[in-house]
Design a protein around this motif. Sequence first.
Motif, short mmCIF file in Angstrom:
data_model
loop_
_atom_site.label_atom_id
_atom_site.label_comp_id
_atom_site.label_asym_id
_atom_site.label_seq_id
_atom_site.Cartn_x
_atom_site.Cartn_y
_atom_site.Cartn_z
N GLU A 149 -80.52 28.98 78.94
CA GLU A 149 -81.81 28.69 79.56
C GLU A 149 -81.59 27.79 80.75
O GLU A 149 -80.86 26.80 80.66
N LYS A 194 -86.10 29.82 82.65
CA LYS A 194 -85.78 31.23 82.42
C LYS A 194 -84.66 31.33 81.39
O LYS A 194 -83.77 30.49 81.34
N ARG A 195 -84.73 32.38 80.57
CA ARG A 195 -83.69 32.61 79.56
C ARG A 195 -82.87 33.84 79.95
O ARG A 195 -83.41 34.84 80.41
N GLU A 249 -82.01 39.00 82.09
CA GLU A 249 -83.03 38.00 81.84
C GLU A 249 -83.82 38.40 80.61
O GLU A 249 -84.14 39.57 80.41
N THR A 254 -87.19 38.27 78.74
CA THR A 254 -88.61 38.04 79.01
C THR A 254 -89.37 38.06 77.69
O THR A 254 -88.99 38.71 76.75
N GLY A 255 -90.46 37.34 77.68
CA GLY A 255 -91.35 37.37 76.51
C GLY A 255 -91.09 36.37 75.50
O GLY A 255 -90.43 35.74 75.00
#
Length: 88
Positions: free
Chosen positions: A52, A56-57, A85, A87-88
């Motif tokens: 992270e 963002k992860r 990336e 998401t969610g």
Amino acid sequence: MSYSVNRKSRSFLYRTILPGKELFRRIEAAGNNFEWPDIRQDLKALQVVTMEKGGKRFAIRTECRGIRGQVFQAVGVAVPPTIREITG
């Protein structure tokens, strides 16, 4: 920056692998002759790290070495991207 090793992802192909006989049938049909210990060793070495940064992860996987790519191809599973990336 933080990171963690997702142990479930380390061997994620196992979840999509077919029963043993079918796996070997597909590997042989692709023109390969791999032994189970070699397959297992290479798949166990495949790891995904989750990082992270800046909110963002990202998932980052290890390099696809040895016979891994050929095993993925034989069973019809795409090798995941090196960096993606989450998401969610």
